[in-house]
Design a protein around this motif. Structure first.
Motif, mmCIF file in Angstrom:
data_model
loop_
_atom_site.group_PDB
_atom_site.id
_atom_site.type_symbol
_atom_site.label_atom_id
_atom_site.label_comp_id
_atom_site.label_asym_id
_atom_site.label_seq_id
_atom_site.Cartn_x
_atom_site.Cartn_y
_atom_site.Cartn_z
ATOM 1 N N UNK A 858 0.843 -1.188 0.000
ATOM 2 C CA UNK A 858 0.000 0.000 0.000
ATOM 3 C C UNK A 858 0.881 1.242 0.000
ATOM 4 N N UNK A 859 0.296 2.330 -0.444
ATOM 5 C CA UNK A 859 1.099 3.548 -0.526
ATOM 6 C C UNK A 859 0.277 4.770 -0.135
ATOM 7 N N UNK A 860 0.970 5.871 0.009
ATOM 8 C CA UNK A 860 0.310 7.149 0.284
ATOM 9 C C UNK A 860 0.061 7.360 1.769
ATOM 10 N N UNK A 861 -0.724 8.418 2.043
ATOM 11 C CA UNK A 861 -0.955 8.814 3.428
ATOM 12 C C UNK A 861 -2.034 7.930 4.072
ATOM 13 N N UNK A 862 -1.818 7.539 5.294
ATOM 14 C CA UNK A 862 -2.815 6.788 6.052
ATOM 15 C C UNK A 862 -3.947 7.741 6.415
ATOM 16 N N UNK A 863 -5.193 7.404 6.100
ATOM 17 C CA UNK A 863 -6.284 8.339 6.419
ATOM 18 C C UNK A 863 -6.195 8.709 7.890
ATOM 19 N N UNK A 864 -6.355 9.959 8.160
ATOM 20 C CA UNK A 864 -5.933 10.401 9.488
ATOM 21 C C UNK A 864 -7.086 10.816 10.394
ATOM 22 N N UNK A 865 -8.255 10.398 10.115
ATOM 23 C CA UNK A 865 -9.332 10.759 11.053
ATOM 24 C C UNK A 865 -9.610 9.604 12.020
ATOM 25 N N UNK A 866 -10.498 9.838 12.876
ATOM 26 C CA UNK A 866 -11.007 8.873 13.880
ATOM 27 C C UNK A 866 -9.951 7.921 14.403
ATOM 28 N N UNK A 867 -10.296 6.634 14.456
ATOM 29 C CA UNK A 867 -9.469 5.734 15.272
ATOM 30 C C UNK A 867 -8.190 5.262 14.599
ATOM 31 N N UNK A 868 -7.957 5.664 13.356
ATOM 32 C CA UNK A 868 -6.812 5.087 12.653
ATOM 33 C C UNK A 868 -5.492 5.251 13.380
ATOM 34 N N UNK A 869 -5.379 6.359 14.065
ATOM 35 C CA UNK A 869 -4.097 6.595 14.730
ATOM 36 C C UNK A 869 -3.804 5.586 15.826
ATOM 37 N N UNK A 870 -4.851 4.925 16.300
ATOM 38 C CA UNK A 870 -4.629 3.992 17.402
ATOM 39 C C UNK A 870 -4.163 2.630 16.916
ATOM 40 N N UNK A 871 -4.278 2.381 15.614
ATOM 41 C CA UNK A 871 -3.952 1.056 15.101
ATOM 42 C C UNK A 871 -2.451 0.916 14.881
ATOM 43 N N UNK A 872 -1.724 0.952 15.966
ATOM 44 C CA UNK A 872 -0.280 0.758 15.836
ATOM 45 C C UNK A 872 -0.034 -0.682 15.457
ATOM 46 N N UNK A 873 0.964 -0.928 14.644
ATOM 47 C CA UNK A 873 1.238 -2.293 14.232
ATOM 48 C C UNK A 873 0.281 -2.798 13.187
ATOM 49 N N UNK A 874 -0.544 -1.901 12.620
ATOM 50 C CA UNK A 874 -1.505 -2.336 11.627
ATOM 51 C C UNK A 874 -1.075 -1.998 10.210
#
Ligand SMILES: *[C@@H]1O[C@H](CO)[C@@H](O)[C@H](O)[C@H]1NC(C)=O
Ligand SMILES: *[C@@H]1O[C@H](CO)[C@@H](O)[C@H](O)[C@H]1NC(C)=O
Length: 970
Positions: A858-874
């Motif tokens: 996968x490439x590009x920016x990780x969508x940065x709203x809601x819970x995505x930031x919590x998915x460390x190791x994902x």
């Protein structure tokens, strides 16, 4: 009916016939001179011709069927009532015939319990009795007969008509409305239908009618709101089970002469009118089983008030739903029978004693009553029947030594009662026939042998799921022979009780979840064996119907000879050896559970003709060989669970006949072959689990199967060798996974009434679900060799909770439509070759508690709203991904096109972090539906099937608009 009985009956008939002819020949003169009147020849002939149409009902078993016939039959033995009807005697001397003293006319014919069988035709000479006032044909066999319209010929004379329980059928003729002198009519318990206008006409003209008994006569109609019956003199009105519906009309309650009213078993709606409590003579009222009927507190209080004569009040299953008053209760001291079971009652019992010393029957079961059991209740002198089960009563139960001397039925099951109950006090209740203390927190040490040998009338005993410690010294070998139901689950029993050997009537036995060690004794193979069905010649050997020895430490079994057994539960023991061959002889078996033992070898090919099996669970044993073609025409099979064995070979195609199958769980075996397309044909299949086998090849759909897998909710094909494209056509048809509607009541997947337990990989861990909600929709195709793009159509499976496509060779982009998976809680696409950006739509999945996209391209920016930031190791292992939570920053160009990133950072600076909020939220939802979950740390799972585990505690949480239930194991 055996041959011997037939021969006997014929002999008796012949003997009696000759005897009576001979005696009447000799005593003819004396008999006729007894009377000054003589039966008119025409009426005598009419009766004899009527007799010619009748036969002896040799199949009748009056003594068992109709307790009301017992007295009548007395010592005279079994023979038809018409036995002494013959030309040599005057008809006024015939059994059942009454004549008028002055004219000799036949005015009464009572053939009740007469053991006759026949058909009454319109030309029957029965109607040639012009003065007949009382006709009673009750308790006979007129199977198929209707009441002919000729009944109207009795219009001038007939006052009493009783044809109850005689297997009549058809429409009740309109001509009954011509019987103007009727005082009593009883058509109960036949197969009659009655047209509403005929019924209303009879009811409306009931000036002389005192008894109208129509129980089980189907009227099937709503009643008019108005009917003038104020001149009625009805005392008894019974419309039980008449299929009346619509609003309960008020006019029944204007009949001031009414003493007994039974409207039970209908579908009346609306409020019970206040007038009901103004009936001055009413002693008995039965409105039970009218689930939509409601009653206001004041009406209810008035009914029971001490100013009434009420003796018998039955409101079972009427929707009362209010709080029981605790003060100012002024109950009729006549009250004898009170049934308020299943009325949604709340509140607690009154503390101060009620003046109800005549009460014999009290049913308050299946309500929401709480608080302590009042002490006055447990000393009522006349009480015979007490059922308080399935409420939330709590606290100690104080039985004193003079408690309830007359009690026969004591049911306190399914409450939260505590305390030690002294066995000596229970032993004093020597009339007990039923004792149910199950599912409470009682804790006492009781001696089982003493209990069973002292309460000699007991036929039902349930002490399951308390903190009882039952001991058996296995020295007393006597136990009462009446015990039929013995439930001692979770009673810390250490031995298989010897007293069972003498319970010759045993029908159901539950010794599950005890501490029974070692081999079950040889004699146990025939416990409960010699049960004779009362008063019948039918001998049922091996009557035991239900045997549950699960969750003990049993190592060996005798060859059970209970060939009539329907339920056999042996799961979670330490039994080794082959499949018990005696099970092959149990041709009525409905449910078999041998799971969690050390059984080995092949399953015998022995069920070819058994079509009754509903559920078979042989999981987690050491069985091998192929899965036999054992299910004949496979009529009822709902669940086949063979997971965790070493079965080999392909799926037997005979399974395609099992159209009732709901659950097929064959995971963790050595099965191979391609996925058979007939599986899609199983229209009731809700869970298909083939994980961890050696299945291979592409998944092909068959053009013959139009809508495959329409009911499927759980599909787990993980850890196999499937290749090729993902099966698009299947996804198009997984209708059950598309429905966005959650069931309103929490409902679990059941097989023949038992919960289905399953191990599912969620959030990266294998979880054991002891029962699984039908709303828990799972699709796991991970660890295969699927390739090509992920079909967009998967986005339509909007009620999916778990989706795992990881560890395949999938390419292309993550479908934008995944944003439609509004219920998804766990999404794993890791270890594939997915490319492109992560769709922004994924970030809108509010229930997502676990996400793994790592090891892709996968490439590009990780969508940065809601819970995505919590998915460390994902997101690891995607070298071209950037942005939080990855350490790698995105370059300037990307930043410009995605400004939301800035906002997130702003919020963090303000001290508000999404991370915390979402983490808590994610866990809560993810563990919704999980009951007593258990992580699998070691090889073989330890799983729980305990269905009625009293220790289960429920916490209801409401999150957003969806209901979640979390159970915490005891
Ligand atoms: C998905 O499946 C893989 C392999 O079958 C497993 O290791 C992983 O834990 C599963 N993912 C989740 C979220 O359970
Ligand atoms: C995601 O999957 C990879 C590969 O299976 C695994 O190593 C990693 O631990 C998983 N991440 C999480 C958060 O479980």
């Amino acid at each position: 009916m055996s041959n011997s009985k037939l021969v006997y009956s014929v002999l008796v008939f012949f003997c009696c016939f000759t005897c009576s002819t001979v005696s009447s020949y000799f005593f003819n003169t004396s008999l006729t001179t007894e009377h000054i009147f003589k039966c008119p020849a025409q009426q005598s002939r009419a009766l004899l011709l009527f007799k010619d149409d009748l036969f002896e009902d040799i199949f009748s078993d009056l003594a068992t069927d109709y307790s009301s016939c017992k007295n009548w039959l007395g010592d005279e033995g079994y023979h038809p009532i018409t036995m002494n009807w013959n030309t040599n005697t005057d008809c006024c001397d015939w059994k059942g015939v009454t004549c008028d003293h002055s004219t000799g006319d036949v005015i009464g014919l009572d053939m009740s319990c007469g053991m006759v069988l026949g058909t009454i035709l319109p030309n029957s000479t029965l109607f040639d009795l012009p003065r007949l006032q009382r006709l009673n044909l009750a308790f006979n066999n007129f199977e198929g007969s209707q009441i002919p319209n000729e009944i109207g010929r009795f219009s001038k004379s007939l006052t009493h008509l009783n044809v109850s329980k005689s297997l009549f059928s058809g429409k009740v003729p309109t001509n009954v409305t011509l019987l103007h002198n009727l005082v009593s009519i009883d058509l109960s318990s036949n197969d009659f239908s009655l047209e509403p206008h005929v019924f209303l006409s009879v009811l409306g003209n009931s000036t002389s009618l005192k008894e109208l008994l129509l129980s089980d006569v189907i009227i099937n109609s709503a009643l008019p709101t108005f009917l003038n019956i104020s001149s009625s003199s009805l005392k008894l009105l019974n419309l039980r089970g008449a299929r009346l519906h619509g609003k309960l009309p008020g006019y029944f309650f204007n009949i001031s002469s009414l003493e007994k009213l039974d409207l039970s078993g209908n579908q009346f709606t609306g409020q019970i009118p206040i007038e009901i409590s103004h009936l001055p003579k009413l002693v008995s009222l039965d409105l039970s089983s009218n689930h939509y009927l409601r009653i206001k507190p004041n009406v209810f209080n008035n009914l029971l008030n001490s100013s009434t004569l009420m003796r018998d009040l039955r409101l079972h299953d009427v929707n009362i739903s209010w709080v029981l008053p605790t003060e100012h209760i002024n109950i009729s001291s006549y009250l004898n029978y009170l049934d308020l079971g299943n009325c949604s009652l709340m509140g607690s019992l009154p503390k101060s004693p009620l003046n109800i010393t005549h009460l014999t029957y009290l049913d308050l079961s299946n309500n929401k009553l709480n608080g302590a059991l009042s002490s006055w209740l447990l000393v009522l002198p006349s009480l015979v029947y007490l059922d308080l089960s399935n409420n939330i009563f709590n606290g100690d139960v104080f039985f004193n030594s003079s408690a309830l001397p007359a009690l026969q039925n004591l049911n306190l099951g399914k409450n939260q009662l505590v305390g030690r109950i002294d066995q000596a006090i229970i032993l004093k209740l020597s009339n007990l026939t039923l004792l149910d203390l199950s599912n409470n927190n009682f804790g006492s040490d009781w001696g089982l042998d003493t209990l069973l040998s002292s309460l000699t009338n007991l036929y039902y005993l349930d002490l399951s799921y308390n903190h009882f410690s039952l001991t058996t010294n296995n020295a007393i070998h006597y136990a009462n022979h009446n015990i039929r139901f013995l439930y001692l689950a979770s009673c810390k029993l250490k031995e298989f009780p010897m007293s069972l050997r003498y319970m010759i009537s045993l029908f159901r036995l539950d010794l599950s979840s005890n501490e029974i060690k070692g081999d079950i004794p040889i004699w146990a193979r025939e416990i409960g064996d010699n049960y004779y069905l009362n008063m019948s010649d039918n001998f049922f050997p091996n009557r035991l119907n239900f045997l549950n020895l699960s969750h003990n430490f049993i190592t060996g079994l005798p060859q059970f000879q209970h060939y009539g057994l329907q339920y056999l539960f042996l799961q979670s023991n330490q039994i080794q050896g082959p499949f018990p061959p005696s099970i092959c002889n149990m041709t009525n078996l409905h449910s078999l559970d041998l799971s969690e033992n050390g059984f080995s070898g092949r399953i015998p090919q022995c069920w070819v003709n058994n079509t009754y099996v509903f559920a078979m669970d042989l999981s987690n044993n050491d069985f091998n060989g192929t899965i036999p073609n054992m299910f004949g025409d496979c009529g009822y099979l709902e669940g086949l669970i063979l997971k965790g064995n070493r079965f080999q070979g392909e799926l037997p195609s005979s399974l395609s006949k099992c159209q009732a199958l709901k659950v097929l769980d064959l995971g963790n075996n050595l099965l191979n072959g391609r996925l058979p397309h007939w599986l899609g044909h199983l229209q009731n299949l809700q869970a298909l689990i083939l994980k961890s086998n050696n299945f291979y090849g592409p998944i092909r759909t068959s053009p013959i199967v139009e809508s495959p897998f329409a009911s499927l909710r759980v599909l787990d094909l993980s850890h196999n060798g499937f290749v090729g494209q993902l099966p698009r056509k299947y996804f198009e048809n997984l209708k059950a996974m598309m429905s966005g509607l959650m069931s309103t009541n929490l409902e679990y997947l059941q097989i023949n009434g038992e919960y289905y337990s399953v191990v599912i990989s969620v959030k990266g861990q294998d979880l054991v679900f002891a029962k699984i909600s039908v709303d828990y929709k799972i699709l796991d195709l991970s660890s295969n060799r699927f390739e090509g793009e992920i079909p967009n159509i998967i986005g339509n499976l909007t009620s999916l909770i778990v989706l795992n496509l990881s560890h395949n060779n999938l390419t292309g982009r993550i479908p934008h439509d995944f944003g439609k998976l509004k219920s998804i809680e766990s999404l794993d696409l890791s270890c594939n070759r997915l490319t492109g950006e992560i769709p922004q739509s994924l970030s809108e999945l509010t229930f997502l508690g676990f996400l793994n996209l790592s090891q892709n391209q996968l490439e590009g920016r990780i969508p940065s709203s809601t819970q995505f930031n919590t998915f460390e190791g994902s997101f690891g292992g995607n070298p071209k991904l950037c942005g939080l939570p990855l350490p790698k920053k995105c370059n300037k160009n990307l930043d410009e096109s995605h400004t939301e990133g800035e906002e997130v950072r702003d919020e963090e600076e303000n001290g508000f972090t999404w991370k915390v909020v979402i983490l808590g939220y994610g866990c809560g939802t993810l563990f919704g539906f999980v009951i007593g979950y258990l992580m699998l740390s070691t090889g073989r799972p330890k799983w729980y099937t305990s269905i009625t585990d009293a220790g289960e505690r429920m916490i209801l949480t409401h999150q957003k608009k969806r209901r979640r239930i979390i159970y915490i194991g005891s």
